[in-house]
Design an enzyme around this catalytic site. Structure first.
Site, PDB file in Angstrom:
ATOM      1  N   ASP A 240      16.702   6.642  76.582  1.00 27.70           N
ATOM      2  CA  ASP A 240      17.364   5.564  75.840  1.00 27.70           C
ATOM      3  C   ASP A 240      18.858   5.794  75.710  1.00 27.70           C
ATOM      4  O   ASP A 240      19.633   4.850  75.595  1.00 27.70           O
ATOM      5  CB  ASP A 240      16.735   5.395  74.457  1.00 27.70           C
ATOM      6  CG  ASP A 240      15.475   4.579  74.587  1.00 27.70           C
ATOM      7  OD1 ASP A 240      14.443   5.157  74.987  1.00 27.70           O
ATOM      8  OD2 ASP A 240      15.526   3.361  74.373  1.00 27.70           O
ATOM      9  N   ASN A 250      14.809   9.886  73.949  1.00 27.91           N
ATOM     10  CA  ASN A 250      13.751   9.058  74.541  1.00 27.91           C
ATOM     11  C   ASN A 250      12.660   8.902  73.494  1.00 27.91           C
ATOM     12  O   ASN A 250      12.754   9.461  72.384  1.00 27.91           O
ATOM     13  CB  ASN A 250      13.224   9.701  75.827  1.00 27.91           C
ATOM     14  CG  ASN A 250      12.341   8.737  76.615  1.00 27.91           C
ATOM     15  OD1 ASN A 250      12.703   7.571  76.820  1.00 27.91           O
ATOM     16  ND2 ASN A 250      11.166   9.177  77.028  1.00 27.91           N
TER      17      ASN A 250
END
Ligand code: MRU
Length: 355
Positions: A240, A250
């Site tokens: 992310d 993440n």
């Protein structure tokens, strides 16, 4: 091979597949207002960092296209509101801000060129469509770079869903697995269910199954057991937000997988586009972690599974760079020391003229 389509620009509006309903139902909605797009991002109709970026770009385009402004000056005043509403949806996925910044730059260049209202509306829609189209090429390049690191024959593990549903391309982590599989690697994917939102069980299992790639679904607390057996050749996850030193945010649970991978000598890889890099922050300590509602933990698909007690829900965790063997991007593969290699990849992106 089947590729899911989470989002599409149409003449009627932005069409999104409701990922909250998968795999039970395939239902799509057509949004005609940017505020609805913002709500859809916040409420996880669409999710996954790159797909959130595409949705944000389309949201900005929708806001401009459907604005009631009757002059460029009016639109100019309204534009920051549109960008702000979309920017306030999910704080961790940096692709969201990358996409909004890109749409802002396009808007500014159109103003500088003295474009009229109609031309601005058309060009902003075109830009959003390009952002979407680029995802496919980006994912395919990530897939080609990463596939070389997958075992020729054996098990691989992933986390959450970093497939087509999460990118609007072919996927990052699942793109790597897909390309390797198409190249003839005999892979079998271990899919942790990824509590609390079950992106693994609901989405990754669905995508792999539809794509004909063999998989076994496991619960999150089986990860250590399977890594210890020595039968997992590699782990590949999405991201992310990746800080300048390679620390990677993440989906919650990724950190413990990475630590267990190191303990058991299983290479842990991250696959992400360069739009997921945030070189403005030195390390993972600076990554904002989204807190979602406790209800997503105490309930599964609306059914209460716990008493009425407090529940925590950080949606992401940060994996320190020392657990990451390599990061696959569309510009190439970064290996430690990431501070240098990631910067090099971004430079090559700029040299290639990309935004
Ligand atoms: O909360 P989500 O479902 O948006 O989280 C998604 C993930 O953590 C993915 O692994 C990440 O966004 C990469 S998607 C290619």
């Amino acid at each position: 091979m089947y590729v899911a389509q989470p989002i599409e620009w149409t003449d009627h509006g932005v069409v999104m597949l409701d990922q909250r309903r998968l795999p039970a139902e395939e239902i799509s909605y057509t949004y005609t207002d940017y505020r609805e797009v913002a709500k859809a991002i916040r409420e996880m109709v669409i999710r996954g960092a790159p797909a959130i970026g595409v949705a944000a770009a389309m949201g900005v385009a929708l806001g401009v296209q459907r604005s009631a402004a009757s002059s460029v000056d009016q639109l100019k005043r309204e534009f920051p509101e549109i960008c702000d509403a979309l920017g306030k949806t999910r704080p961790t996925a940096v692709d969201l801000f990358w996409a909004i910044d890109r749409m802002k730059r396009r808007f500014e260049s159109l103003l500088l060129a003295n474009s009229d209202l109609a031309a601005i509306r058309t060009a902003m829609v075109e830009e959003a469509k390009i952002v979407h189209l680029e995802k496919l090429a980006t994912d395919e390049a990530i897939g080609r770079f990463g596939a070389a690191f997958m075992p020729r024959d054996g098990q691989v593990m992933t986390q959450c869903n970093a497939g087509a549903l999460a990118t609007a391309g072919i996927g990052t982590a699942l793109g790597v697995i897909r390309v390797a599989y198409e190249q003839g690697h005999k892979l079998h994917v271990l899919v942790p269910e990824t509590r609390p939102y079950l992106q693994g069980a609901r989405l990754t299992a669905w995508e792999l199954h539809r794509g004909g790639i063999p998989l076994t679904l496991i619960t999150d607390n089986m990860v250590g057991h399977f890594l210890k057996t020595g039968k997992v050749g590699a782990i590949v996850t999405g991201a992310d937000r990746i800080a300048a030193n390679g620390d990677t945010a993440n989906k919650i649970g990724t950190y413990q997988i990475a630590v267990l991978a190191k303990e058991n000598n299983v290479p842990f890889y991250v696959a992400a586009p360069t739009s997921t890099l945030d070189l403005s922050i030195p390390d993972g300590e600076h990554i904002p972690i989204e807190e979602r509602t406790a209800e997503e933990v105490t309930h599964i698909q609306g059914v209460r599974i716990a008493p009425d007690v407090p529940a925590a829900h950080p949606a992401f965790d940060v994996t320190p760079n020392r657990y990451i063997r390599a990061i696959f991007t569309e510009q190439g593969v970064a290996k430690p020391p990431f501070t240098e290699t990631l910067r090099g990849l971004v430079k090559s992106r700029h040299n290639a003229g990309a935004v």
